[in-house]
Write a protein that holds these residues in place. Structure first.
Motif, mmCIF file in Angstrom:
data_model
loop_
_atom_site.group_PDB
_atom_site.id
_atom_site.type_symbol
_atom_site.label_atom_id
_atom_site.label_comp_id
_atom_site.label_asym_id
_atom_site.label_seq_id
_atom_site.Cartn_x
_atom_site.Cartn_y
_atom_site.Cartn_z
ATOM 1 N N ALA A 212 1.218 -1.385 -0.131
ATOM 2 C CA ALA A 212 0.071 -0.053 -0.265
ATOM 3 C C ALA A 212 0.868 0.964 -0.148
ATOM 4 O O ALA A 212 1.959 1.378 -0.990
ATOM 5 C CB ALA A 212 -0.924 -0.226 1.150
ATOM 6 N N ASP A 213 0.572 2.180 0.821
ATOM 7 C CA ASP A 213 1.208 3.184 1.415
ATOM 8 C C ASP A 213 2.425 3.314 1.918
ATOM 9 O O ASP A 213 3.258 4.444 2.157
ATOM 10 C CB ASP A 213 0.513 4.470 1.551
ATOM 11 N N GLY A 214 3.311 2.092 2.485
ATOM 12 C CA GLY A 214 4.051 2.135 3.470
ATOM 13 C C GLY A 214 5.041 0.527 2.893
ATOM 14 O O GLY A 214 4.704 0.098 1.886
ATOM 15 N N SER A 215 5.572 0.195 3.943
ATOM 16 C CA SER A 215 6.375 -0.857 3.432
ATOM 17 C C SER A 215 6.715 -1.926 4.898
ATOM 18 O O SER A 215 5.784 -1.074 6.360
ATOM 19 C CB SER A 215 7.765 -0.332 3.226
ATOM 20 N N VAL A 216 6.394 -3.380 4.758
ATOM 21 C CA VAL A 216 6.755 -4.145 5.900
ATOM 22 C C VAL A 216 8.649 -3.783 6.058
ATOM 23 O O VAL A 216 9.978 -4.419 5.227
ATOM 24 C CB VAL A 216 6.174 -5.303 5.474
ATOM 25 N N ARG A 262 -1.589 -5.004 11.237
ATOM 26 C CA ARG A 262 -3.244 -5.354 10.837
ATOM 27 C C ARG A 262 -3.357 -4.274 9.899
ATOM 28 O O ARG A 262 -4.530 -4.750 8.347
ATOM 29 C CB ARG A 262 -4.182 -4.726 11.941
ATOM 30 N N THR A 263 -2.883 -2.749 9.351
ATOM 31 C CA THR A 263 -3.496 -2.015 8.175
ATOM 32 C C THR A 263 -2.911 -2.278 7.087
ATOM 33 O O THR A 263 -3.772 -2.644 6.247
ATOM 34 C CB THR A 263 -2.767 -0.839 8.844
ATOM 35 N N ARG A 264 -2.216 -2.879 7.313
ATOM 36 C CA ARG A 264 -1.748 -4.286 6.187
ATOM 37 C C ARG A 264 -2.255 -4.573 5.819
ATOM 38 O O ARG A 264 -2.388 -5.194 4.549
ATOM 39 C CB ARG A 264 -0.122 -4.382 5.652
ATOM 40 N N LEU A 265 -2.365 -5.830 5.953
ATOM 41 C CA LEU A 265 -2.880 -6.753 5.747
ATOM 42 C C LEU A 265 -4.321 -6.680 5.542
ATOM 43 O O LEU A 265 -4.929 -6.885 4.867
ATOM 44 C CB LEU A 265 -3.859 -7.680 7.584
ATOM 45 N N GLY A 266 -5.189 -5.053 5.834
ATOM 46 C CA GLY A 266 -6.452 -4.642 4.895
ATOM 47 C C GLY A 266 -6.284 -4.724 3.624
ATOM 48 O O GLY A 266 -6.999 -5.161 3.308
ATOM 49 N N VAL A 267 -5.948 -4.124 3.564
ATOM 50 C CA VAL A 267 -4.620 -3.428 1.943
ATOM 51 C C VAL A 267 -5.166 -4.974 1.742
ATOM 52 O O VAL A 267 -5.998 -4.948 0.416
ATOM 53 C CB VAL A 267 -3.352 -2.633 2.276
ATOM 54 N N ILE A 268 -4.848 -5.536 1.658
ATOM 55 C CA ILE A 268 -3.889 -7.037 1.434
ATOM 56 C C ILE A 268 -4.837 -8.094 1.022
ATOM 57 O O ILE A 268 -5.383 -8.487 -0.332
ATOM 58 C CB ILE A 268 -2.559 -8.357 1.918
ATOM 59 N N TYR A 269 -5.459 -7.864 2.084
ATOM 60 C CA TYR A 269 -6.791 -8.799 2.218
ATOM 61 C C TYR A 269 -8.252 -7.817 1.026
ATOM 62 O O TYR A 269 -9.116 -8.227 0.050
ATOM 63 C CB TYR A 269 -7.675 -9.038 3.046
ATOM 64 N N SER A 271 -7.541 -6.834 -1.950
ATOM 65 C CA SER A 271 -7.560 -7.242 -3.048
ATOM 66 C C SER A 271 -5.895 -7.807 -3.137
ATOM 67 O O SER A 271 -5.134 -8.725 -3.627
ATOM 68 C CB SER A 271 -6.395 -5.991 -3.426
ATOM 69 N N LEU A 272 -6.582 -9.510 -2.341
ATOM 70 C CA LEU A 272 -6.357 -10.216 -2.304
ATOM 71 C C LEU A 272 -5.125 -10.889 -3.787
ATOM 72 O O LEU A 272 -4.452 -10.937 -3.624
ATOM 73 C CB LEU A 272 -6.495 -11.847 -1.248
ATOM 74 N N ASP A 273 -6.559 -11.269 -4.635
ATOM 75 C CA ASP A 273 -5.672 -11.880 -6.212
ATOM 76 C C ASP A 273 -4.565 -10.829 -6.552
ATOM 77 O O ASP A 273 -3.533 -11.490 -7.320
ATOM 78 C CB ASP A 273 -6.631 -11.932 -6.733
ATOM 79 N N SER A 274 -4.805 -9.857 -6.552
ATOM 80 C CA SER A 274 -3.777 -8.872 -6.824
ATOM 81 C C SER A 274 -2.471 -8.643 -6.799
ATOM 82 O O SER A 274 -1.099 -8.706 -6.950
ATOM 83 C CB SER A 274 -4.639 -7.469 -6.859
ATOM 84 N N PHE A 275 -2.444 -8.959 -5.036
ATOM 85 C CA PHE A 275 -1.215 -8.742 -4.175
ATOM 86 C C PHE A 275 0.070 -10.211 -4.039
ATOM 87 O O PHE A 275 0.674 -10.244 -3.959
ATOM 88 C CB PHE A 275 -1.623 -8.729 -2.298
#
Length: 358
Positions: A212-216, A262-269, A271-275
């Motif tokens: 998303a707009d950040g990084s892990v 949790r914020t990153r997971l929200g973004v991922i899930y 648009s899970l297929d795109s991720f």
């Protein structure tokens, strides 16, 4: 009366390719000769007795170790002697197996029950005979599978760049902050492959992986068939994992990291297929040697994963120091159970236990 008790090496008389080992015991009684063919399990370096029974019997007869007429019994040793299996073998007009009970086998052999209680794998003479024959055929028969030269060279290169466990422990014990710890860990991403890769040594590790707009902080790709993606956030070691006040909550820095996850997971899930597709594109680029997101390839270079299958996402937060293992373990389990997917909380003390390196 027992007249023979040996480890017999057999092979296909035509091409000498099909081979193996079995224990052969021969008994002579009023009804003639009865031969017990015992499969040696892990000590058998070839075909099982069942698959090679015609070859075994033919070999014994040709070498004169058994004289016709004779009765042959196939025998497999189980965990306990009373669980062993026995089958009478008939070769003509076709090979056939007839089940026998232990008592029926004993009656045909004319031997004492202690004879069948003698486990072949615990009989020193039998084990030594089997090992002698196995090592004659292959001096490295029990050695670990040898990797390709390319994989060995890769392992040596990774090992040469490894930071030691003691250097991390020293930094943690000094109460180092988040940035200082990250600087050290970024010099050797293999440490995360060591901690989280399954199968062992099959991984690609990244740092500052964008979501998303950040990084892990750190990410590990691993797994077989379905790719596992491990998202890792790292905090410092200058605080206790659990606060010392009566609330006994996780330190706010750990909770902050968990909130980021949790914020990153929200973004991922959402648009899970795109991720998933993007992750596999990044994997493919890394496998071709591109240093995308500081990628470090494990010794086997490529992951055996299917880009069309679902991915498994796991999350970890590492930070703080352990003060009470039992109390913290219960707290971590309770925290994990509150979220889907669960967020794993580790102190630096518990995380260091994962490492195998010196």
């Amino acid at each position: 009366m027992k007249i023979l008790d040996i480890v017999h090496s057999f092979h296909d008389g035509k091409n000498r390719v099909s081979r193996g080992l079995c224990r052969v015991r021969s008994f002579v009684g009023q009804s003639g000769t009865t031969v017990l063919l015992t499969d040696l399990g892990d000590k058998n370096d070839g075909q099982s007795v069942t698959n090679a029974v015609e070859t075994v019997i033919d070999s014994l007869l040709r070498q004169g170790l058994v004289l016709e007429p004779a009765i042959f019994i196939e025998h497999y040793e189980r965990d306990t002697p009373l669980s062993d299996t026995f089958d009478r073998i008939t070769l003509h007009p076709k090979t056939d197996w007839s089940k026998l009970s232990r008592d029926e086998a004993l009656a045909m052999l004319g031997c004492d029950p202690t004879e069948l209680d003698d486990r072949s794998v615990l009989n020193r003479r039998i084990v030594e005979q089997a090992d002698s024959l196995r090592f004659q055929r292959n001096p490295f028969v029990d050695s670990r599978f040898t990797d390709s030269n390319e994989v060995i060279a890769r392992k040596l290169k990774i090992n040469a760049g490894m930071i030691s466990k003691s250097s991390i422990e020293t930094l943690i014990q000094s109460g180092a902050g988040e940035q200082e710890i990250q600087r050290l860990l970024k010099t050797d991403l293999s440490i995360f492959g060591e901690a989280y890769a399954k199968p062992d040594d099959e991984y690609i590790c990244f740092s500052e992986y964008p979501v998303a707009d950040g990084s892990v902080d750190f990410v590990v790709f691993t797994g077989r068939s379905r790719m596992d993606i491990v998202l890792i956030e790292v905090k410092g070691s200058e605080f206790n994992l659990i606060n010392s006040n009566h609330y006994k909550e996780f330190n706010h820095k750990v909770l902050e990291a968990a909130g980021q996850i949790r914020t990153r997971l929200g973004v991922i899930y959402r648009s899970l297929d795109s991720f998933r597709k993007e992750a596999h594109q990044i994997r493919a680029r890394a496998e071709k040697g591109e240093k995308i997101h500081n990628a470090l390839l494990g010794p086997y270079f490529k992951l055996h994963v299917d880009p069309d299958k679902d991915i498994n996402i796991r999350t970890v937060v590492i930070g703080g120091r352990t003060q009470n293992d039992l109390e913290e373990s219960a707290k971590r389990q309770d925290y994990e159970s509150r979220f889907t997917p669960p967020i794993r909380i580790e102190s630096w003390d518990t995380w260091l236990r994962r490492l195998q390196r010196a």
